[in-house]
Design a protein around this motif. Structure first.
Motif, PDB file in Angstrom:
ATOM      1  N   MET A   1       0.826  -1.186   0.000  1.00 34.41           N
ATOM      2  CA  MET A   1       0.000   0.000   0.000  1.00 34.41           C
ATOM      3  C   MET A   1       0.871   1.250   0.000  1.00 34.41           C
ATOM      4  O   MET A   1       0.575   2.196  -0.710  1.00 34.41           O
ATOM      5  CB  MET A   1      -0.920  -0.008   1.211  1.00 34.41           C
ATOM      6  CG  MET A   1      -1.997  -1.068   1.116  1.00 34.41           C
ATOM      7  SD  MET A   1      -2.947  -1.229   2.605  1.00 34.41           S
ATOM      8  CE  MET A   1      -2.097  -2.588   3.364  1.00 34.41           C
TER       9      MET A   1
ATOM     10  N   TYR B   1       3.793   1.492  -1.207  1.00 35.58           N
ATOM     11  CA  TYR B   1       4.418   1.587  -2.519  1.00 35.58           C
ATOM     12  C   TYR B   1       3.507   2.348  -3.480  1.00 35.58           C
ATOM     13  O   TYR B   1       3.957   3.231  -4.212  1.00 35.58           O
ATOM     14  CB  TYR B   1       4.719   0.188  -3.069  1.00 35.58           C
ATOM     15  CG  TYR B   1       5.453   0.204  -4.387  1.00 35.58           C
ATOM     16  CD1 TYR B   1       6.835   0.322  -4.419  1.00 35.58           C
ATOM     17  CD2 TYR B   1       4.770   0.132  -5.587  1.00 35.58           C
ATOM     18  CE1 TYR B   1       7.515   0.353  -5.628  1.00 35.58           C
ATOM     19  CE2 TYR B   1       5.428   0.164  -6.799  1.00 35.58           C
ATOM     20  CZ  TYR B   1       6.802   0.273  -6.813  1.00 35.58           C
ATOM     21  OH  TYR B   1       7.478   0.316  -8.007  1.00 35.58           O
TER      22      TYR B   1
ATOM     23  N   TRP C   1      -2.652  -0.159  -8.962  1.00 30.84           N
ATOM     24  CA  TRP C   1      -2.496  -1.413  -8.218  1.00 30.84           C
ATOM     25  C   TRP C   1      -2.026  -2.533  -9.121  1.00 30.84           C
ATOM     26  O   TRP C   1      -1.209  -3.360  -8.723  1.00 30.84           O
ATOM     27  CB  TRP C   1      -3.825  -1.793  -7.557  1.00 30.84           C
ATOM     28  CG  TRP C   1      -4.163  -0.942  -6.386  1.00 30.84           C
ATOM     29  CD1 TRP C   1      -5.094   0.058  -6.353  1.00 30.84           C
ATOM     30  CD2 TRP C   1      -3.589  -0.989  -5.075  1.00 30.84           C
ATOM     31  NE1 TRP C   1      -5.126   0.629  -5.101  1.00 30.84           N
ATOM     32  CE2 TRP C   1      -4.215   0.000  -4.295  1.00 30.84           C
ATOM     33  CE3 TRP C   1      -2.601  -1.780  -4.479  1.00 30.84           C
ATOM     34  CZ2 TRP C   1      -3.904   0.219  -2.972  1.00 30.84           C
ATOM     35  CZ3 TRP C   1      -2.287  -1.559  -3.153  1.00 30.84           C
ATOM     36  CH2 TRP C   1      -2.923  -0.562  -2.417  1.00 30.84           C
TER      37      TRP C   1
ATOM     38  N   VAL D   1       7.463  -5.785  -3.629  1.00 24.38           N
ATOM     39  CA  VAL D   1       6.651  -5.628  -2.413  1.00 24.38           C
ATOM     40  C   VAL D   1       6.242  -6.943  -1.772  1.00 24.38           C
ATOM     41  O   VAL D   1       5.707  -6.951  -0.672  1.00 24.38           O
ATOM     42  CB  VAL D   1       5.396  -4.769  -2.686  1.00 24.38           C
ATOM     43  CG1 VAL D   1       5.784  -3.367  -3.105  1.00 24.38           C
ATOM     44  CG2 VAL D   1       4.505  -5.414  -3.715  1.00 24.38           C
TER      45      VAL D   1
ATOM     46  N   CYS E   1       3.998  -9.234  -2.895  1.00 29.54           N
ATOM     47  CA  CYS E   1       2.720  -9.779  -3.359  1.00 29.54           C
ATOM     48  C   CYS E   1       2.274  -8.950  -4.545  1.00 29.54           C
ATOM     49  O   CYS E   1       2.797  -7.868  -4.795  1.00 29.54           O
ATOM     50  CB  CYS E   1       1.663  -9.774  -2.254  1.00 29.54           C
ATOM     51  SG  CYS E   1       1.143  -8.135  -1.737  1.00 29.54           S
ATOM     52  N   SER E   2       1.292  -9.459  -5.266  1.00 30.45           N
ATOM     53  CA  SER E   2       0.805  -8.705  -6.415  1.00 30.45           C
ATOM     54  C   SER E   2       0.025  -7.480  -5.942  1.00 30.45           C
ATOM     55  O   SER E   2      -0.465  -7.439  -4.810  1.00 30.45           O
ATOM     56  CB  SER E   2      -0.095  -9.588  -7.286  1.00 30.45           C
ATOM     57  OG  SER E   2      -1.345  -9.793  -6.653  1.00 30.45           O
ATOM     58  N   GLY E   3      -0.108  -6.504  -6.813  1.00 27.93           N
ATOM     59  CA  GLY E   3      -0.874  -5.316  -6.480  1.00 27.93           C
ATOM     60  C   GLY E   3      -2.327  -5.633  -6.223  1.00 27.93           C
ATOM     61  O   GLY E   3      -2.965  -5.033  -5.357  1.00 27.93           O
TER      62      GLY E   3
ATOM     63  N   THR F   1      -3.489  -8.412  -4.932  1.00 26.70           N
ATOM     64  CA  THR F   1      -3.548  -8.987  -3.585  1.00 26.70           C
ATOM     65  C   THR F   1      -3.467  -7.886  -2.533  1.00 26.70           C
ATOM     66  O   THR F   1      -4.217  -7.882  -1.556  1.00 26.70           O
ATOM     67  CB  THR F   1      -2.413 -10.006  -3.378  1.00 26.70           C
ATOM     68  OG1 THR F   1      -2.594 -11.070  -4.317  1.00 26.70           O
ATOM     69  CG2 THR F   1      -2.415 -10.558  -1.970  1.00 26.70           C
ATOM     70  N   ALA F   2      -2.570  -6.932  -2.725  1.00 29.62           N
ATOM     71  CA  ALA F   2      -2.434  -5.822  -1.773  1.00 29.62           C
ATOM     72  C   ALA F   2      -3.717  -5.003  -1.719  1.00 29.62           C
ATOM     73  O   ALA F   2      -4.176  -4.629  -0.635  1.00 29.62           O
ATOM     74  CB  ALA F   2      -1.255  -4.938  -2.167  1.00 29.62           C
ATOM     75  N   TRP F   3      -4.316  -4.733  -2.885  1.00 26.53           N
ATOM     76  CA  TRP F   3      -5.576  -3.984  -2.916  1.00 26.53           C
ATOM     77  C   TRP F   3      -6.679  -4.753  -2.192  1.00 26.53           C
ATOM     78  O   TRP F   3      -7.445  -4.172  -1.423  1.00 26.53           O
ATOM     79  CB  TRP F   3      -5.988  -3.723  -4.368  1.00 26.53           C
ATOM     80  CG  TRP F   3      -7.329  -3.073  -4.446  1.00 26.53           C
ATOM     81  CD1 TRP F   3      -7.598  -1.740  -4.342  1.00 26.53           C
ATOM     82  CD2 TRP F   3      -8.583  -3.727  -4.593  1.00 26.53           C
ATOM     83  NE1 TRP F   3      -8.954  -1.531  -4.426  1.00 26.53           N
ATOM     84  CE2 TRP F   3      -9.586  -2.743  -4.579  1.00 26.53           C
ATOM     85  CE3 TRP F   3      -8.961  -5.059  -4.738  1.00 26.53           C
ATOM     86  CZ2 TRP F   3     -10.931  -3.042  -4.710  1.00 26.53           C
ATOM     87  CZ3 TRP F   3     -10.308  -5.362  -4.869  1.00 26.53           C
ATOM     88  CH2 TRP F   3     -11.273  -4.357  -4.858  1.00 26.53           C
TER      89      TRP F   3
ATOM     90  N   ARG G   1      -6.343  -6.951   0.212  1.00 26.50           N
ATOM     91  CA  ARG G   1      -6.076  -6.882   1.660  1.00 26.50           C
ATOM     92  C   ARG G   1      -6.486  -5.528   2.220  1.00 26.50           C
ATOM     93  O   ARG G   1      -7.086  -5.444   3.303  1.00 26.50           O
ATOM     94  CB  ARG G   1      -4.606  -7.147   1.935  1.00 26.50           C
ATOM     95  CG  ARG G   1      -4.223  -8.593   1.721  1.00 26.50           C
ATOM     96  CD  ARG G   1      -2.753  -8.811   1.936  1.00 26.50           C
ATOM     97  NE  ARG G   1      -2.406 -10.185   1.628  1.00 26.50           N
ATOM     98  CZ  ARG G   1      -1.170 -10.611   1.415  1.00 26.50           C
ATOM     99  NH1 ARG G   1      -0.155  -9.757   1.491  1.00 26.50           N
ATOM    100  NH2 ARG G   1      -0.942 -11.868   1.139  1.00 26.50           N
ATOM    101  N   LEU G   2      -6.172  -4.459   1.521  1.00 19.60           N
ATOM    102  CA  LEU G   2      -6.571  -3.115   1.951  1.00 19.60           C
ATOM    103  C   LEU G   2      -8.090  -3.035   2.080  1.00 19.60           C
ATOM    104  O   LEU G   2      -8.615  -2.545   3.077  1.00 19.60           O
ATOM    105  CB  LEU G   2      -6.063  -2.065   0.962  1.00 19.60           C
ATOM    106  CG  LEU G   2      -6.550  -0.637   1.179  1.00 19.60           C
ATOM    107  CD1 LEU G   2      -6.090  -0.093   2.516  1.00 19.60           C
ATOM    108  CD2 LEU G   2      -6.079   0.255   0.046  1.00 19.60           C
TER     109      LEU G   2
END
Length: 92
Positions: free
Chosen positions: A1, A3, A11, A19, A21-23, A25-27, A29-30
């Motif tokens: 996030m 990043y 994303w 980072v 994980c993929s963008g 995946t990060a999105w 999780r957010l």
């Protein structure tokens, strides 16, 4: 996030090798953490720890109410002026 916030990339363009994980995946999780109410609890926990360690100095602080709802518009003490439409001058 962080990043995404620092670089401004989309994303989908987040490099997984950088980072961890993929963008997407990060999105996800957010989104999940936001729906679960993680951020307000994390904020409260951080403030508690800072107070406990005597590291919270409120002499220089700012109050931001952009994320706080104003229930029923709040309380106002000023009289409300009546808004009356004024006809525009004729252009004929």
């Amino acid at each position: 996030m962080l990043y995404v916030l620092r670089t401004g990339v989309a994303w989908r363009d987040v490099p997984a090798e950088t980072v961890g994980c993929s963008g997407v995946t990060a999105w996800r999780r957010l989104r999940d953490w936001t729906e679960a109410g993680v951020w307000p609890r994390l904020h409260a926990a951080l403030l508690t720890e800072l107070r406990r360690a005597d590291l919270l100095d409120l002499d220089d602080c700012a109050v931001d109410g952009s994320h706080v709802r104003a229930l029923k518009g709040g309380t106002t003490w000023a009289p409300h002026p009546w808004i009356v439409p004024v006809p525009a001058p004729s252009t004929i």
